[in-house]
Design a protein around this motif. Structure first.
Motif, short mmCIF file in Angstrom:
data_model
loop_
_atom_site.label_atom_id
_atom_site.label_comp_id
_atom_site.label_asym_id
_atom_site.label_seq_id
_atom_site.Cartn_x
_atom_site.Cartn_y
_atom_site.Cartn_z
N THR A 60 43.50 32.14 -25.30
CA THR A 60 44.27 31.59 -26.55
C THR A 60 43.20 30.03 -26.16
OG1 THR A 60 46.44 32.81 -26.87
CG2 THR A 60 46.30 30.64 -27.61
N ARG B 243 52.71 33.36 -32.71
CA ARG B 243 52.85 32.95 -31.55
C ARG B 243 51.47 31.63 -30.70
NH1 ARG B 243 52.31 36.26 -26.55
NH2 ARG B 243 49.81 34.87 -26.88
N ASP C 164 40.24 38.41 -31.33
CA ASP C 164 41.41 38.11 -29.89
C ASP C 164 41.48 39.74 -29.70
OD1 ASP C 164 42.66 37.33 -27.44
OD2 ASP C 164 43.79 37.00 -28.48
N GLU C 165 42.25 40.23 -28.83
CA GLU C 165 42.31 41.54 -28.17
C GLU C 165 40.49 42.53 -29.23
OE1 GLU C 165 44.29 42.34 -26.02
OE2 GLU C 165 45.63 40.85 -26.54
N GLY D 164 49.06 41.26 -25.09
CA GLY D 164 48.75 40.01 -25.31
C GLY D 164 49.72 39.06 -25.22
#
Ligand code: ADP
Ligand code: MG
Length: 777
Positions: free
Chosen positions: A94, A123, A199-200, A481
């Motif tokens: 992140t 988040r 991401d991921e 995550g």
């Protein structure tokens, strides 16, 4: 990507870092306009990268109290240069993303991060927003805090306008499709795509990319074929009438003959039986490939609810496409829901390929290197961990039966648990979480189970999985995550122990599970317990393993291992080929989509519509009509006029002198003149020129969209039909592309007809507010 280039840039970032630290806040914040100006004056992104990175790193430190480690900067640079960065769970992806996001946002072009679910998007956006705000950039979340809540177009436009947007891959894909369904230029909300971080990335690019994303709309006329097809299929004999292999099922020759007798038809695969054929295929799939409680369940309200087999989540509201859902409903004898048409569709592969700059990050992506290179032309860069990995990965234990496997896994759990060490049990399927949970209850071990459908709640539980004495049972992807932090004192106990139960669909999922332990140099361990009864082994090997399981045959350890690991390998290869197929099919749709969306954009954006274009369309239609009717009768001609040109037929024009070439040409001339007259009449009905323009535009858009919806829906069904026709001689992709081409040509002809029909027969009503509503024929 040469390491040298990455390391050189890293050195430069660090050198600049010293200078940044000396700046006061206002000076640091002044970096943003300063760097933007440098870009304006012709510097490249790579040239300003060191200074920009150093600036945002310093902001990370001042605002969040975290200065990115060298490995994070290294990973960030790799992404900026277009790579997929593998960085372990807990390495701080992140924070890493702040660097490329900041740099690319300086261009003023759209800069987006997508992740696997709404919870994570929201988040991470919240967590990182203060840094970007400090540096004078507007960052937003493209999803609402309440899951499933829809945003308005205005809210979306604001979001996409932001310097930086955090969202999910599915929201982005939906928005892309929706943006191409608006009726007015000003309703659009997307900007041109520029930079995206995924991401991921393995979850998004691989696991989530098996199926294209589809928007459904306008219901299709309900057919009664479901019931017939369902009944027919229930009379079939496995292996004789149909065969099945690797999640595909088809009628054998005997089955086809039987179907022809059953339905009293000839040529089961003939074009005129397309619908019947399709319904039989759907029913067959529903009966053979879909297992109740595993792939779907029937709710108390008699609804079919799909289950995501890898996470165990129920997927409320999700429906199978192309009539498959109705076929399942028929199988379970619950009321059929309306079958929705596919209105628009795109694969994630093609969505992401539209970004000029795309990169990604994940804890487990290196295993899929080859596929990522062929499909996305992306390189994987493995970023070393900040602290050396301490986790001890024990050798897998192989068992014949599930009973032995579970017993061993339970004993291992208890062994760790007795010392107070936290244990995370990761299972391959949902049912397994329940089985394991019951075993724990019998041993009076308090524990949490994670197979829910709520990522928010999952995150909370999984975050607590590192507490002393915690026992957590979870499916593979649940809580992804979310970082598991160890409670103080747990380090000394050996950290988190991960117990894997069951061979998973692919190696990545297992690595993901192991990666839950040993984050940032923590101690930890992992061990998998697998058996012949694991779901993928039984699906892949079927009866081959039965004799071993029931004990009537003995198996050597070598063969045991080969069978279990081989099943995973086959499954992985199957996943790769499904995705390849999906990409190749969408490739054909993509070309059509591009032509159509471009035409749509021109219509929305370009000023006036040239009346000559309308005249051309009308002429084409008439020519096609006359050509298609060499023996035209007066009745056919009046029918055509009434259906396409006017409700008030002028009998004088219905006049057929003969069927020679000359006669045809004369007729065509006369009809053209007639249509021109009707055009003038219609145009004269508008008091203002811009009203005529608006009317014409809507007539065009309406015809375009109607035609396109039909086409998308047809292609969707065609894909289904063709892939399941599966006989040796056929090349499905070739067949698909040929039929797709033909239907596209047919669509264009129909569109032209509908444009003219809309124009002539449409009924514009202008309200007191000057707004026009049109009732289309
Ligand atoms: P990942 O996405 O790679 O699994 P996260 O981004 O969730 O990891 O980060 C894991 C944890 O590490 C978070 O609590 C984060 O605040 C912390 N972290 C990340 N980078 C740093 C850093 N440079 N310094 C201190 N803490 C960090
Ligand atoms: Mg993360």
């Amino acid at each position: 990507m040469a390491d040298r280039r990455l390391n050189n840039l890293l050195k430069k970032v660090k050198a600049q870092g010293v200078a940044m630290r000396a700046l006061n806040d206002a000076q640091l914040q002044a970096e943003t306009p300063k760097l933007k100006a440098q870009l304006k004056n012709g510097k490249t992104l790579e040239q300003i990268l060191p200074e920009a990175y150093a600036a945002i790193c310093e902001a990370d430190r001042r605002v969040l109290g975290k200065y990115p480690y060298d490995v994070q900067i290294y990973g960030a640079i790799a992404m900026d240069l277009g790579a997929l960065a593998e960085m372990n769970t807990g390495e701080g992806k992140t924070l890493t993303a702040t660097m490329p996001l900041y740099l690319n946002a300086l261009t003023g072009k759209s800069t987006i991060l997508v992740t696997a679910n709404e919870y994570l998007a929201y988040r991470d956006a919240e967590e990182m927003r203060p840094v970007f705000a400090f540096m004078g950039l507007d960052q937003r979340a493209g999803v609402s805090q309440t899951p499933g809540e829809f945003l308005t177009n205005d809210q979306k436009r604001e979001n996409y306008k932001a310097d930086i947007l955090y969202t999910t891959h599915s929201v982005l894909a939906f928005d892309y499709l929706l943006n191409n369904l608006v009726m007015r230029a000003e309703d659009r909300f997307l900007r041109d795509f520029y930079f995206i971080i995924i991401d991921e990335a393995d979850s998004v690019l691989l696991d989530g990319a098996q199926m294209p994303l589809v928007i459904s709309g306008a219901p299709r006329v309900q057919s009664n074929l479901y019931q017939m097809a369902d009944f027919f299929v229930s009379t079939l004999k496995a292996d004789l009438d149909y065969e099945t292999e690797d999640k595909a099922v088809w009628l054998t020759e005997r089955g086809v003959k039987y179907a022809e007798r059953f339905f009293g038809i000839r040529g089961f695969y003939a074009r005129e039986h397309f619908e019947l054929n399709r319904h039989v295929t759907l029913a067959l799939r529903a009966h053979v490939l879909f297992e109740r409680q595993n792939d779907y369940m029937v709710s108390d309200q008699d609804e079919i609810v799909l289950l995501d087999n890898s996470t165990g989540r129920s997927l409320p509201g999700m429906k199978l496409r192309g009539g498959e859902h109705q076929a399942l409903e028929q199988k379970e004898h619950v009321p059929l829901t309306q079958e929705q048409r596919s209105v628009a569709s795109i694969t994630y592969q093609n969505l992401f390929l539209m970004f000029p700059k795309m990169c990604g990050m994940s804890g487990t992506i290196a295993d899929a290197r080859k596929e990522l290179r062929t499909v996305y032309h992306k390189k994987v860069v493995v970023v070393p961990p900040h602290k050396k990995l301490q986790r001890i990965d024990q050798k897998d234990q192989y068992f014949v039966t599930a009973e032995e496997q579970y017993q061993a896994a339970l004993e291992e759990t208890l062994r760790h648990h007795r010392t107070g060490q936290p244990v995370l049990i990761v299972t391959a399927t949902i049912q397994d979480t329940q089985i394991f949970s019951r075993m724990l209850v019998r041993e009076s071990v308090p524990h949490s189970v994670l197979n829910a459908d709520n990522a928010y709640w999952e995150a909370e539980i999984i975050a607590a999985a590192g507490m002393r004495g915690a026992v957590t049972v979870s499916t593979g992807m649940a809580g992804r995550g979310t970082d598991i932090k160890l409670e103080p004192g747990v380090q000394a106990l050996g950290g988190l122990a991960v117990i894997g139960v069951g061979r998973m669909e692919n190696v990545r999922l297992e690595r993901q599970a192991r990666g839950r332990a040993g984050r940032q140099g923590d101690p930890g361990s992992s061990q998998f317990f697998v058996s012949l009864e694991d779901e993928i082994v039984t699906t892949m090997n079927g009866e081959k393993v039965e004799a071993y399981i029931d004990g009537s045959r003995r198996i050597s350890p070598g063969r045991l291992k080969r069978l279990i690991d081989g099943a995973q390998k086959t499954m992985e290869e199957q996943g790769v080929s499904t995705r390849e197929q999906s990409v190749r099919y969408d490739e054909i749709l993509r070309r059509q989509r591009e032509i159509l969306y471009a035409a749509r954009d021109r219509l929305l954006d370009k000023g006036d519509i040239d009346p000559r274009m309308m005249r051309g369309i009308i002429r084409d239609n008439l020519t096609a009509f006359v050509k298609a009717h060499p023996r035209l009768t007066p009745h056919e001609l009046s029918r055509y006029v009434l259906d396409n040109l006017t409700y008030e037929l002028d009998p004088a024009v219905i006049q057929i002198d003969g069927h020679g070439r000359k006669d045809q040409q004369r007729l065509l001339k006369r009809m053209e003149a007639y249509a021109a007259r009707l055009y003038e009449q219609k145009a004269a009905g508008f008091s203002k020129a811009d009203q005529l323009q608006a009317y014409t535009r809507q007539c065009l858009l309406n015809a375009l969209d109607d035609g396109w919806v039909e086409e998308v829906d047809y292609l969707q069904q065609l894909q289904y039909a063709i892939t399941t026709r599966g006989t040796a001689q056929r090349n499905p992709i070739f067949e698909y592309s040929r039929e797709a081409y033909q239907s596209f040509e047919a669509m264009k002809a129909t569109m032209k007809q509908n444009i003219a029909r809309n124009f002539f027969l449409g009924d514009p009503q202008i309200g007191d507010d000057g707004k026009m509503t049109i009732i289309f024929p």
